[in-house]
Write an enzyme that holds these catalytic residues in place. Sequence first.
Site, PDB file in Angstrom:
ATOM      1  N   HIS A 129      -9.885 -13.561 -36.903  1.00 39.79           N
ATOM      2  CA  HIS A 129     -11.472 -13.337 -37.103  1.00 39.79           C
ATOM      3  C   HIS A 129     -11.713 -11.975 -36.510  1.00 39.79           C
ATOM      4  O   HIS A 129     -11.946 -11.987 -35.339  1.00 39.79           O
ATOM      5  CB  HIS A 129     -12.090 -14.421 -36.508  1.00 39.79           C
ATOM      6  CG  HIS A 129     -11.816 -15.748 -36.775  1.00 39.79           C
ATOM      7  ND1 HIS A 129     -10.532 -16.256 -36.664  1.00 39.79           N
ATOM      8  CD2 HIS A 129     -12.459 -16.758 -37.849  1.00 39.79           C
ATOM      9  CE1 HIS A 129     -10.450 -17.639 -37.179  1.00 39.79           C
ATOM     10  NE2 HIS A 129     -11.594 -17.624 -37.987  1.00 39.79           N
ATOM     11  N   HIS A 157     -15.656 -12.019 -41.375  1.00 41.36           N
ATOM     12  CA  HIS A 157     -15.415 -13.152 -40.389  1.00 41.36           C
ATOM     13  C   HIS A 157     -14.182 -13.552 -40.131  1.00 41.36           C
ATOM     14  O   HIS A 157     -13.676 -13.570 -39.062  1.00 41.36           O
ATOM     15  CB  HIS A 157     -16.532 -14.418 -40.691  1.00 41.36           C
ATOM     16  CG  HIS A 157     -16.182 -15.808 -40.088  1.00 41.36           C
ATOM     17  ND1 HIS A 157     -16.841 -15.647 -38.686  1.00 41.36           N
ATOM     18  CD2 HIS A 157     -15.359 -16.650 -40.140  1.00 41.36           C
ATOM     19  CE1 HIS A 157     -16.431 -16.832 -38.256  1.00 41.36           C
ATOM     20  NE2 HIS A 157     -15.444 -17.589 -38.989  1.00 41.36           N
ATOM     21  N   GLU A 198     -23.487 -38.218 -24.434  1.00 43.71           N
ATOM     22  CA  GLU A 198     -22.167 -38.644 -24.158  1.00 43.71           C
ATOM     23  C   GLU A 198     -21.365 -37.406 -24.413  1.00 43.71           C
ATOM     24  O   GLU A 198     -20.490 -37.060 -23.489  1.00 43.71           O
ATOM     25  CB  GLU A 198     -21.760 -39.510 -25.134  1.00 43.71           C
ATOM     26  CG  GLU A 198     -22.297 -40.954 -24.768  1.00 43.71           C
ATOM     27  CD  GLU A 198     -23.666 -41.368 -25.614  1.00 43.71           C
ATOM     28  OE1 GLU A 198     -24.298 -42.259 -25.594  1.00 43.71           O
ATOM     29  OE2 GLU A 198     -24.118 -40.354 -26.341  1.00 43.71           O
ATOM     30  N   HIS A 252     -21.258 -52.229 -31.140  1.00 39.65           N
ATOM     31  CA  HIS A 252     -20.907 -51.829 -29.754  1.00 39.65           C
ATOM     32  C   HIS A 252     -19.599 -52.624 -29.159  1.00 39.65           C
ATOM     33  O   HIS A 252     -19.191 -52.191 -28.252  1.00 39.65           O
ATOM     34  CB  HIS A 252     -22.064 -52.378 -28.909  1.00 39.65           C
ATOM     35  CG  HIS A 252     -23.237 -51.574 -29.109  1.00 39.65           C
ATOM     36  ND1 HIS A 252     -24.013 -51.167 -29.949  1.00 39.65           N
ATOM     37  CD2 HIS A 252     -23.788 -50.990 -27.891  1.00 39.65           C
ATOM     38  CE1 HIS A 252     -24.920 -50.653 -29.810  1.00 39.65           C
ATOM     39  NE2 HIS A 252     -24.996 -50.376 -28.525  1.00 39.65           N
TER      40      HIS A 252
END
Length: 667
Positions: free
Chosen positions: A39, A270, A417, A479
């Site tokens: 890159h 890129h 999280e 869950h």
Amino acid sequence: MTATSPISGATLSAADHASLASAIRALSMDAVEQAKSGHPGMPMGMADAAVVLFSRFLRFDPTHPDWADRDRFILSAGHGSMLLYTLLHLTGYADMTIGELKNFRQLGSKTAGHPEFGAAGGIETTTGPLGQGFANAVGMAVAERHLNARFGDDLVDHRVWVIAGDGCLMEGISHEAASLAGHLGLGRMNVLWDDNSISIDGSTDLTVSDDVHARFAAYGWHVVSCDGHDTESLAAAMAEAAADPRPSLIACKTTIGFGAPTKAGKASSHGAPLGAEEIAGARAALNWPHAPFEIPEAVVEIGLSLGDRGAEAYDAWTKRLSKSGHKDAFERALSGALPAELAEAIAAHKKSLSEERPKLATRVASQKAIEVIAPTLPEFVGGSADLSGSNNTKVASMSVLSKDDYGGRYIHYGVREHAMAAAMNGMALHGGVIPYGGTFLVFTDYCRPSIRLAALMGIRCIFVMTHDSIGLGEDGPTHQPVEHLAALRAIPNLAVFRPADAVETAEAWQLALQRVSGPSVLALTRQNVPTVRTVHETANLSAKGGYVLAETDGPRKATLIATGSEIEIALAAKEKLEAEGIAVAVVSMPSMELFAAQDAAYRKSVLGGSLRIVIEAGVRQCWDGVLGENGVFIGMSGFGESGPYQELYNHFRITADDAVGAVKARL
């Protein structure tokens, strides 16, 4: 001069700046061309910003790359790794030779396609998955402020500088992490945003229309814009950011592939080599007539002079350290060594548990272990993603870390999280802090990229994951983690502990703390389980991953192997079978990874040669190597249900009677 002030005499002349920036661009496009992949666009676009940062603001000493009070430089946009590698080479990091640059992306080199922590000095973290470095930097900034509160300005007073791209800021983790950084007021974190408006697919107009400046201002950040190719504009913006008490976003308006005659400003620069013709044109545009990988001696001297400037600051810091009353505590914390008192405290705790035989959820047992650990381990810093009362991660001896009190040792991460896990990685990488953080085991899916990177980097983070099975009951299958243990066990260099009782939980904590070469997951129950280790053992039996918990008299007819809450089921099945004259042993296997690391003779002595039955309230995947050809798995084959956990175990036929039936059917 403080540790956060620009280094005096660091302003380069316009000609010297241009030469160094051109060297970065040339080396980057040459290395990518030679590797036939990479890159080049980002290093060429951010070369000016990087030179200003390294020449005027970043405090570092290449001869002491692990200097505890250095500024941290994080390349969150890790695909532009040649920017980092060229900077390290030009400023004098000994292990980043020109040979390594020529060996870019080749097997065994220090110059991997994306930066890898530990490969060479100056690579502070492993980046590539976009946004991870940004969130690591939040953790590093937390660690810096926390250690500053503990040890003072003389020993800890530095910054975290980040280069992030449009992709980093698109990733969801950057939203979580930036919000947390603003909430905590982490003014030592400064992000240089490579605002080039280009992504792989083309213009960022294809995918985003956010007002990034307003977004970060809403997080409580300081935001400043600059011309990413004007040295004085860049320097003024960085100085303004460094002076502001808030975390700062510096929007550097740049041209990707700067200098490339037909590909500058385009997605084509890129992620692919520019090609010989384009490189020749770029050399002409940059007034860089030198051959590939050739750096004139005058430019070499400019680069090395930037690295040399850190020596004085390093020497002054070492003198302060030698005279500090905190010297011993500081050096022990930075070394990562555990105090001798910790082993004694855990041993005493284990003994009391075996004597008292409590019936506790292992999440509660974990909290009791933390209560023992925290007073003896000052660098122990915990937290939870808005589940402190459920994960049982908060203890009385830990005050809350906030922007008003960085000396606290408990972080309320909020419902973030992913940012929590990545920030924990940043704390571990920074050093001086041993982080742990909690959420529900099912939400390791939200943490997984950062857990994986912790394992790849080999750093000590402890992920406290509770509500580990259908045993959580009524919250239901959304869950209830059934595939998560297998998925986590599939990650190399991750130790997964699923303790059976309070004693094994204490042992798991001890092993996780001792494990300096990788992260650990503690999978813990919501429901109560009995103490099964009722006779105190000085040795940490969980250290071998699996062991015979209950042997039988005479030759075994079967071996029942279980983890966590299912050990209770295995012991009940053993009692029923032996009442019928069928001799069985019970093996507890709190860590499959540690068990697999034992020698064949030990594994055979534990598992035996008879029928093997595995009982675990998760999916079978990962157990076949233990089961052998004729073994039986008692567990889950699909998602759970909502209901009282006792009924769920009966419904899914994970019971002592089912284990008894499986043994008798095979015998």
